[in-house]
Design a protein around this motif. Sequence first.
Motif, short mmCIF file in Angstrom:
data_model
loop_
_atom_site.label_atom_id
_atom_site.label_comp_id
_atom_site.label_asym_id
_atom_site.label_seq_id
_atom_site.Cartn_x
_atom_site.Cartn_y
_atom_site.Cartn_z
N LEU A 1 -6.00 4.80 4.25
CA LEU A 1 -5.30 5.18 3.03
C LEU A 1 -5.14 6.70 2.95
O LEU A 1 -4.08 7.21 2.60
N VAL B 1 -7.55 8.89 -4.39
CA VAL B 1 -8.14 7.65 -3.87
C VAL B 1 -9.41 7.32 -4.65
O VAL B 1 -9.64 6.18 -5.04
N LEU C 1 -7.35 -2.64 -1.93
CA LEU C 1 -7.21 -1.35 -2.58
C LEU C 1 -5.99 -0.62 -2.00
O LEU C 1 -5.17 -0.10 -2.74
N ARG C 2 -5.88 -0.64 -0.70
CA ARG C 2 -4.75 0.02 -0.04
C ARG C 2 -3.43 -0.65 -0.41
O ARG C 2 -2.43 0.02 -0.67
N TYR D 1 -2.72 0.19 -4.15
CA TYR D 1 -3.09 1.55 -4.50
C TYR D 1 -2.16 2.19 -5.53
O TYR D 1 -2.62 2.71 -6.54
#
Length: 69
Positions: A11, A22, A45-46, A49
Amino acid sequence: LAQWADDIDKLMRCDNQPYDLVKVALVFSQQDDFWRQQVRSGANLRKHYEKILVKAQERQIKGGGTYKV
């Protein structure tokens, strides 16, 4: 844990996302009831995001707190 670290590294390194943002997205995702259920891996999460970051910023604007550790 190693997979989480690898996904967060991607990421930041591959997607060129700054560490501070992040961190905000990660902290918010684990404090928010909806996103806590959705983000159970670094890959998720990525994947989510940008949506998570927008929601964190919206909550901060509404006075719901900041998401800095």
